[in-house]
Enzyme design. Structure first.
Site, PDB file in Angstrom:
ATOM      1  CD  GLU A  52      -5.675  -0.615   9.351  1.00  0.00           C
ATOM      2  OE1 GLU A  52      -6.901  -0.851   9.449  1.00  0.00           O
ATOM      3  OE2 GLU A  52      -5.195   0.050   8.425  1.00  0.00           O
TER       4      GLU A  52
ATOM      5  CG  ASN B 299       1.155  -2.182   8.178  1.00  0.00           C
ATOM      6  OD1 ASN B 299       2.130  -1.423   8.221  1.00  0.00           O
ATOM      7  ND2 ASN B 299       0.156  -1.993   7.328  1.00  0.00           N
TER       8      ASN B 299
ATOM      9  CG  HIS C 171      -2.522   6.095   5.460  1.00  0.00           C
ATOM     10  ND1 HIS C 171      -2.231   5.992   4.112  1.00  0.00           N
ATOM     11  CD2 HIS C 171      -2.667   4.822   5.914  1.00  0.00           C
ATOM     12  CE1 HIS C 171      -2.217   4.721   3.756  1.00  0.00           C
ATOM     13  NE2 HIS C 171      -2.479   3.988   4.834  1.00  0.00           N
TER      14      HIS C 171
ATOM     15  CD  GLU D 172      -0.841   0.586   4.651  1.00  0.00           C
ATOM     16  OE1 GLU D 172      -1.853   1.318   4.504  1.00  0.00           O
ATOM     17  OE2 GLU D 172      -0.906  -0.535   5.192  1.00  0.00           O
TER      18      GLU D 172
ATOM     19  CG  ASP E 281      -1.542   8.279   1.750  1.00  0.00           C
ATOM     20  OD1 ASP E 281      -1.728   8.722   2.907  1.00  0.00           O
ATOM     21  OD2 ASP E 281      -2.204   7.328   1.294  1.00  0.00           O
TER      22      ASP E 281
END
Length: 351
Positions: free
Chosen positions: A158, A199, A235, A263, A265
């Site tokens: 990030e 990432n 996300h 990651e 979801d």
């Protein structure tokens, strides 16, 4: 999302009235696991919750059955590994490594450099030289300990702002942008065989942030920095489907790097209704299809596989139900549709 519902209506792999898929059982169970159907060149992973890994046999069994890779959700973050200077606590991360080895799973290391997980004893008031030495010590110590046991690392996490510029963090303010290249070089020296990823969230589609990340990776690669892959966190929510994730991943792959969904979801406004679970399933499928369509996609990871351990409700009040399994470890339509996508992919792929 209407097109998602139309497509879903044509699929009969779950009970559409309740939005609930049956878990695999009996002699056919191994062929109906995600890891059993995943192509051999792509790992299927999940972030692991250390507390549930210790306490819940169902959690351990499902994690071992469905996934051939795991990511430490929190155990490998700097603030948890070194709560006091020089005193590392490897208990939780070692336990995760052991579980993975016992179950034939690869480990994805998360994360070496992240502005949100810096031990409180590290101070921005330190000199640049002292800060750089502390960061280097952390990276080298962690990667060296797990050399040969972690297949890939999120080296920096990030580092891009929403407008595509570098995130304003302590590391950028005190060390300048070179800290990113330094971290990759330190990690590579500590384990030359590990795959090294950058990432980021909000870069799954064609966004300003994705453009900024693309420019950063292109520049790092041009400078010979060992950036091996780009992780797309994903996300997601139902009203913000990423724009052209396949094309976006392919432009990164053209830089000579691997890509990964790291990651995933899909959070829902609560209470989650059956039709929302169907739309959620199709968004999960959308991202799996993108990964499978890019030849350099190395892994596809969900961020927690059960709602019992999801981070969503704590960070997004009013949202939840983001995972493949509900809080009682029952499979949801999303898992069933991933299985369907993998079976379809296998049927369409020449042997």
């Amino acid at each position: 999302m209407a097109l998602f519902l139309v497509a879903c209506a044509a699929y009969v792999g779950w009970d559409r009235d309740v939005g609930q898929a049956d878990p695999p059982s009996g002699q056919d169970a191994p062929s109906l696991t995600l890891r059993g159907l995943m192509p051999g060149n792509v790992r299927i992973g999940a972030a692991a919750d250390g507390a549930l890994l210790d306490a819940d046999p169902r959690y351990r069994a499902t994690l071992a059955a469905d996934f051939n890779a795991i990511t430490a959700e929190n155990a490998m973050k700097w603030a948890n590994l070194e709560p006091t200077p020089g005193a590392y606590d490897w208990t939780a991360s070692d336990r995760l490594i052991s579980f993975a080895q016992e179950n034939g799973q690869a480990v994805y290391g998360h994360t070496l450099v992240w502005h949100s997980s810096v031990p409180p004893w590290v101070s921005e008031e330190w000199s640049a030289e002292r800060l750089r030495a502390a960061l280097r010590q952390h990276v080298v110590t962690t990667v060296t300990r797990y050399r040969g046991q972690v297949w890939a690392w999120d080296v920096v996490n990030e580092v891009i702002a929403e407008d595509g510029s570098l995130r304003d963090s302590m590391w950028l303010r005190r060390l300048g942008p070179s800290y990113i290249a330094d971290a990759f070089r330190w990690a590579h020296e500590a384990d030359p065989d590990a795959r090294l990823f950058i990432n980021e969230y909000g870069v799954e589609g064609r966004t300003k942030k994705a453009n900024g990340l693309f420019k950063l990776v292109r520049g790092l690669r041009a400078d010979g920095v060992p950036v091996h892959g780009v992780g797309f966190q994903a996300h997601l929510r139902l009203d913000a489907v990423p724009e052209d994730p396949i094309g976006n991943m392919r432009r990164f792959a053209a830089l000579g790097v691997s890509v990964a969904v790291t990651e995933l979801d899909v959070r829902l406004a609560l209470p989650a209704k059956p039709e929302m679970l169907l739309d959620q399933a199709l968004l999960y499928q959308h991202m799996l299809r993108a990964c499978l369509a890019v030849s350099t996609c190395e892994s596809f990871t969900v961020w927690g596989f059960t709602d019992a351990s999801s981070w969503i409700s704590a960070h997004y009040p009013g949202y939840g139900a983001a995972c493949l399994y509900d809080k009682d470890m029952r499979a949801k339509p999303a898992r069933d549709l991933l299985l369907h996508e993998l079976r379809t992919h296998a049927d369409e792929t020449p042997s």
